[in-house]
Design a protein around this motif. Structure first.
Motif, PDB file in Angstrom:
ATOM      1  N   ALA A  69       6.201   3.211   1.618  1.00  8.07           N
ATOM      2  CA  ALA A  69       6.189   4.514   0.953  1.00  8.07           C
ATOM      3  C   ALA A  69       7.601   4.958   0.589  1.00  8.07           C
ATOM      4  O   ALA A  69       7.822   5.570  -0.466  1.00  8.07           O
ATOM      5  CB  ALA A  69       5.526   5.553   1.854  1.00  8.07           C
TER       6      ALA A  69
ATOM      7  N   VAL B 276       3.517   0.418   6.241  1.00  6.97           N
ATOM      8  CA  VAL B 276       3.059   1.385   5.242  1.00  6.97           C
ATOM      9  C   VAL B 276       4.116   2.468   5.025  1.00  6.97           C
ATOM     10  O   VAL B 276       4.416   2.842   3.882  1.00  6.97           O
ATOM     11  CB  VAL B 276       1.715   2.011   5.674  1.00  6.97           C
ATOM     12  CG1 VAL B 276       1.311   3.115   4.700  1.00  6.97           C
ATOM     13  CG2 VAL B 276       0.625   0.942   5.735  1.00  6.97           C
TER      14      VAL B 276
ATOM     15  N   VAL C 189       0.848  -1.201   0.000  1.00  6.09           N
ATOM     16  CA  VAL C 189       0.000   0.000   0.000  1.00  6.09           C
ATOM     17  C   VAL C 189       0.878   1.244   0.000  1.00  6.09           C
ATOM     18  O   VAL C 189       0.643   2.197  -0.759  1.00  6.09           O
ATOM     19  CB  VAL C 189      -0.946  -0.004   1.218  1.00  6.09           C
ATOM     20  CG1 VAL C 189      -1.577   1.373   1.415  1.00  6.09           C
ATOM     21  CG2 VAL C 189      -2.031  -1.056   1.052  1.00  6.09           C
ATOM     22  N   GLY C 190       1.909   1.252   0.844  1.00  5.44           N
ATOM     23  CA  GLY C 190       2.820   2.390   0.874  1.00  5.44           C
ATOM     24  C   GLY C 190       3.557   2.568  -0.432  1.00  5.44           C
ATOM     25  O   GLY C 190       3.709   3.699  -0.931  1.00  5.44           O
ATOM     26  N   ARG C 191       4.009   1.459  -1.007  1.00  2.00           N
ATOM     27  CA  ARG C 191       4.760   1.515  -2.269  1.00  2.00           C
ATOM     28  C   ARG C 191       3.900   2.083  -3.394  1.00  2.00           C
ATOM     29  O   ARG C 191       4.330   2.988  -4.129  1.00  2.00           O
ATOM     30  CB  ARG C 191       5.229   0.091  -2.622  1.00  2.00           C
ATOM     31  CG  ARG C 191       5.950  -0.040  -3.952  1.00  2.00           C
ATOM     32  CD  ARG C 191       6.419  -1.480  -4.153  1.00  2.00           C
ATOM     33  NE  ARG C 191       5.312  -2.413  -4.241  1.00  2.00           N
ATOM     34  CZ  ARG C 191       4.666  -2.720  -5.373  1.00  2.00           C
ATOM     35  NH1 ARG C 191       5.017  -2.134  -6.517  1.00  2.00           N
ATOM     36  NH2 ARG C 191       3.675  -3.599  -5.374  1.00  2.00           N
TER      37      ARG C 191
ATOM     38  N   ALA D 235      -1.519   9.872 -11.714  1.00  3.10           N
ATOM     39  CA  ALA D 235      -1.633   9.096 -10.474  1.00  3.10           C
ATOM     40  C   ALA D 235      -2.377   7.790 -10.718  1.00  3.10           C
ATOM     41  O   ALA D 235      -1.971   6.723 -10.225  1.00  3.10           O
ATOM     42  CB  ALA D 235      -2.336   9.924  -9.406  1.00  3.10           C
TER      43      ALA D 235
ATOM     44  N   ALA E 261      -1.142   4.000 -10.290  1.00  3.86           N
ATOM     45  CA  ALA E 261      -1.885   3.099  -9.410  1.00  3.86           C
ATOM     46  C   ALA E 261      -2.195   1.792 -10.137  1.00  3.86           C
ATOM     47  O   ALA E 261      -2.061   0.698  -9.563  1.00  3.86           O
ATOM     48  CB  ALA E 261      -3.175   3.769  -8.938  1.00  3.86           C
TER      49      ALA E 261
ATOM     50  N   THR F 222       1.258   3.902  -3.145  1.00  2.00           N
ATOM     51  CA  THR F 222       0.951   5.307  -2.863  1.00  2.00           C
ATOM     52  C   THR F 222       2.061   6.222  -3.362  1.00  2.00           C
ATOM     53  O   THR F 222       1.800   7.275  -3.960  1.00  2.00           O
ATOM     54  CB  THR F 222       0.739   5.515  -1.349  1.00  2.00           C
ATOM     55  OG1 THR F 222      -0.371   4.727  -0.911  1.00  2.00           O
ATOM     56  CG2 THR F 222       0.469   6.978  -1.029  1.00  2.00           C
ATOM     57  N   SER F 223       3.302   5.812  -3.148  1.00  2.00           N
ATOM     58  CA  SER F 223       4.425   6.605  -3.645  1.00  2.00           C
ATOM     59  C   SER F 223       4.434   6.654  -5.175  1.00  2.00           C
ATOM     60  O   SER F 223       4.762   7.686  -5.764  1.00  2.00           O
ATOM     61  CB  SER F 223       5.754   6.036  -3.127  1.00  2.00           C
ATOM     62  OG  SER F 223       5.899   6.308  -1.754  1.00  2.00           O
ATOM     63  N   TYR F 224       4.080   5.533  -5.819  1.00  2.00           N
ATOM     64  CA  TYR F 224       3.973   5.542  -7.277  1.00  2.00           C
ATOM     65  C   TYR F 224       2.948   6.580  -7.739  1.00  2.00           C
ATOM     66  O   TYR F 224       3.171   7.305  -8.717  1.00  2.00           O
ATOM     67  CB  TYR F 224       3.541   4.163  -7.798  1.00  2.00           C
ATOM     68  CG  TYR F 224       4.557   3.061  -7.692  1.00  2.00           C
ATOM     69  CD1 TYR F 224       5.871   3.306  -7.299  1.00  2.00           C
ATOM     70  CD2 TYR F 224       4.206   1.743  -7.968  1.00  2.00           C
ATOM     71  CE1 TYR F 224       6.796   2.279  -7.198  1.00  2.00           C
ATOM     72  CE2 TYR F 224       5.121   0.703  -7.875  1.00  2.00           C
ATOM     73  CZ  TYR F 224       6.413   0.982  -7.486  1.00  2.00           C
ATOM     74  OH  TYR F 224       7.324  -0.049  -7.395  1.00  2.00           O
ATOM     75  N   CYS F 225       1.822   6.632  -7.033  1.00  2.00           N
ATOM     76  CA  CYS F 225       0.771   7.593  -7.403  1.00  2.00           C
ATOM     77  C   CYS F 225       1.268   9.025  -7.260  1.00  2.00           C
ATOM     78  O   CYS F 225       0.996   9.873  -8.120  1.00  2.00           O
ATOM     79  CB  CYS F 225      -0.462   7.388  -6.528  1.00  2.00           C
ATOM     80  SG  CYS F 225      -1.325   5.836  -6.807  1.00  2.00           S
ATOM     81  N   VAL F 226       1.987   9.305  -6.171  1.00  2.00           N
ATOM     82  CA  VAL F 226       2.531  10.649  -5.960  1.00  2.00           C
ATOM     83  C   VAL F 226       3.508  11.006  -7.076  1.00  2.00           C
ATOM     84  O   VAL F 226       3.447  12.107  -7.643  1.00  2.00           O
ATOM     85  CB  VAL F 226       3.227  10.741  -4.587  1.00  2.00           C
ATOM     86  CG1 VAL F 226       3.980  12.065  -4.443  1.00  2.00           C
ATOM     87  CG2 VAL F 226       2.205  10.586  -3.463  1.00  2.00           C
TER      88      VAL F 226
END
Length: 228
Positions: A146, A142, A59-61, A173, A177, A63-67
């Motif tokens: 990230a 998480v 989930v953290g990983r 993003a 995702a 999320t960083s891709y989306c950012v």
């Protein structure tokens, strides 16, 4: 105009890219997943706890891709990429996928030079990740995921080229995702069955099959992109 009528929507294509790139994910991040799993104290390795932590990392990983996708797409919006340049960036992304396939198959390692571009940032982030170890709680997992999402990776960079071409932060993003969700099966399985997955990846035939599938899909995307 695409004469084949078989072009995939961008989000679906990104998902498939991530799915087919699973061999690279296991090769590059599988060791990390294995180390994190084995670092959990034996008394705390209940299946439900390990599964929760593995999902937390991912989930953290993602999320960083989306950012990252939103940031590079915003950059594309600021510099005002023309339709021609956007198409060119999509072609570059597909070509990078082909180079990544050669990397996975151990036929050409030149893509390491591209991955080296992100090592300067990673040098500052990696110590922060170490301070979260050993991971025994979901918030730690998480947070570490990230940080892990910024690990230099040619596969991620090829998708960021697509995000840049979209030139719209939300689309960038969502594209990342979709890609991240595509990589999820390989990394979740690696975290839960680390030794078995590493043994499977050690077979050259596995890497060659994965590389061939990525090349076929990248060529298809190139063909459909050039005939839009």
């Amino acid at each position: 105009m695409n004469p084949t009528g078989l072009e995939l929507p961008p989000m679906m294509a990104a998902f498939v890219f991530g799915l087919l790139g699973g061999a690279h994910c296991i090769g590059m991040c599988g060791g990390i997943m294995s180390a994190l799993t084995f670092a959990i104290p034996p008394s705390m390795r209940q299946p439900w706890r390990v599964s929760t932590l593995v999902l937390g990392y991912n989930v953290g990983r993602i999320t960083s891709y989306c950012v990252a996708g939103a940031l590079v797409a915003a950059l594309g919006s600021v510099i005002g990429l023309s339709p021609t340049l956007r198409g060119l960036m999509q072609i570059v992304a597909s070509l990078m996928l082909i180079l990544m396939a050669l990397y996975i198959a151990d036929l050409w390692k030149g893509l390491r030079h591209v991955e080296a571009l992100g090592r300067h940032l990673w040098r500052y982030l990696e110590p922060a990740g170490r301070r979260l170890l050993p991971v025994v709680r979901l918030p730690q997992a998480v947070a570490l995921g990230a940080i892990w999402g910024w690990l230099p990776c040619g596969l991620v960079y090829s998708m960021l080229a697509w995000s840049l071409a979209r030139a719209e932060p939300l689309e960038g993003a969502l594209l990342m995702a979709s890609f991240g969700l595509g990589t999820l099966p390989a990394l979740v399985v690696t975290g839960l069955a680390a030794r078995q997955m590493q043994a499977l990846l050690a077979h050259r035939a596995t890497r060659l099959v994965a590389a061939g599938m990525i090349i076929a899909f990248a060529v298809w995307q190139l063909w459909t992109g050039l005939h839009q």
